[in-house]
Design a protein around this motif. Structure first.
Motif, PDB file in Angstrom:
ATOM      1  N   ALA A   1       0.840  -1.209   0.000  1.00 31.53           N
ATOM      2  CA  ALA A   1       0.000   0.000   0.000  1.00 31.53           C
ATOM      3  C   ALA A   1       0.870   1.252   0.000  1.00 31.53           C
ATOM      4  CB  ALA A   1      -0.930  -0.002   1.209  1.00 31.53           C
ATOM      5  N   ARG A   2       1.892   1.254   0.807  1.00 33.83           N
ATOM      6  CA  ARG A   2       2.805   2.407   0.857  1.00 33.83           C
ATOM      7  C   ARG A   2       3.501   2.589  -0.487  1.00 33.83           C
ATOM      8  NH1 ARG A   2       4.479   1.601   5.481  1.00 33.83           N
ATOM      9  NH2 ARG A   2       6.121   0.109   5.098  1.00 33.83           N
TER      10      ARG A   2
ATOM     11  N   VAL B   1      -4.307   4.096   0.425  1.00 36.81           N
ATOM     12  CA  VAL B   1      -4.747   3.765   1.774  1.00 36.81           C
ATOM     13  C   VAL B   1      -5.281   2.339   1.744  1.00 36.81           C
ATOM     14  CG1 VAL B   1      -6.443   4.302   3.563  1.00 36.81           C
ATOM     15  CG2 VAL B   1      -5.335   6.157   2.297  1.00 36.81           C
TER      16      VAL B   1
ATOM     17  N   PRO C   1      -6.860   0.188   4.688  1.00 39.01           N
ATOM     18  CA  PRO C   1      -7.193  -0.087   6.083  1.00 39.01           C
ATOM     19  C   PRO C   1      -7.156  -1.578   6.369  1.00 39.01           C
ATOM     20  CG  PRO C   1      -9.160   0.520   4.857  1.00 39.01           C
ATOM     21  CD  PRO C   1      -7.994   0.713   3.931  1.00 39.01           C
TER      22      PRO C   1
ATOM     23  N   SER D   1     -12.873   2.040   1.932  1.00 36.12           N
ATOM     24  CA  SER D   1     -11.476   1.590   1.927  1.00 36.12           C
ATOM     25  C   SER D   1     -10.729   2.282   0.790  1.00 36.12           C
ATOM     26  CB  SER D   1     -11.416   0.063   1.804  1.00 36.12           C
ATOM     27  OG  SER D   1     -12.020  -0.372   0.602  1.00 36.12           O
ATOM     28  N   GLY D   2      -9.508   1.829   0.513  1.00 40.88           N
ATOM     29  CA  GLY D   2      -8.647   2.479  -0.465  1.00 40.88           C
ATOM     30  C   GLY D   2      -9.112   2.339  -1.904  1.00 40.88           C
TER      31      GLY D   2
END
Length: 190
Positions: A80-81, A86, A88, A98-99
């Motif tokens: 994700a990073r 994002v 969660p 969510s993302g």
């Protein structure tokens, strides 16, 4: 009481709706079975997609079947990073708010406004397996993973369903941190 369970690493993957399968792989396309997964009825597919975020793209991400009611992308927090999204920590299927990301297949693209999560660590059990382990559905337990780097995972949710098979699932970040490689077992601690 049987309090040991096999620990499996759940690497990044994508679940797709029927609509998204057709957009990404073509009208009428059916997911192509590659191999069974440990949970009955779940399988790895031949199909792969690219997951695109604001910062980066992860290519060749496996699609899992069968099709779902909502598309979902499961990644580690490191993924994700790297993507710049994002993700969660959630139970599978809990994708509301969510993302977001874009999925790219050989025939099209899908913009997901939500659906990117880091899967909450969990244990699958049948009702009989849960009873033998002394746990119930949605109970939260600790699990001691016995490996080269013994680790105690807290906040592990128990999921009980007749179609499940006993297995604990952790993501690649958790697997790497605990050296949970090969055949590794965890001990449920209450």
């Amino acid at each position: 009481m049987e309090n040991k369970v096999i620990v499996e690493t759940s690497a990044r993957h994508v679940h797709l709706t029927r609509e998204h399968v057709e957009i990404l792989f073509g009208a009428g396309h059916e997911l192509t079975f590659k191999k069974d997964l440990s949970q009955p009825g779940q399988f790895a597919c031949e199909e792969r997609v690219s997951v695109v975020g604001p910062k980066n793209t992860i290519k060749n991400v496996i699609v899992l079947g069968p099709e779902r009611k909502a598309s979902q992308v499961e990644v580690s927090l490191t993924d994700a990073r790297n993507l710049g999204v994002v993700a969660p920590v959630r139970e599978s299927g809990d994708v509301a708010n969510s993302g977001a990301c874009k999925l790219v297949g050989p025939c099209g693209e899908v913009e997901l406004s939500e659906g990117v999560i880091a899967a909450k660590r969990h244990i699958h059990f049948t009702p009989a397996e849960a009873e033998a382990a002394g746990v119930v559905d949605k109970e939260v337990v600790k699990v001691k993973v016995n490996s080269e780097r013994t680790t105690i995972f807290d906040d592990v949710v128990v999921r009980v369903h007749p179609n499940f098979s006993a297995a604990m699932h952790i993501d690649t970040d958790e697997s790497n941190a605990s050296c949970a490689f090969g055949q590794v077992y965890g001990e449920i601690i209450k």
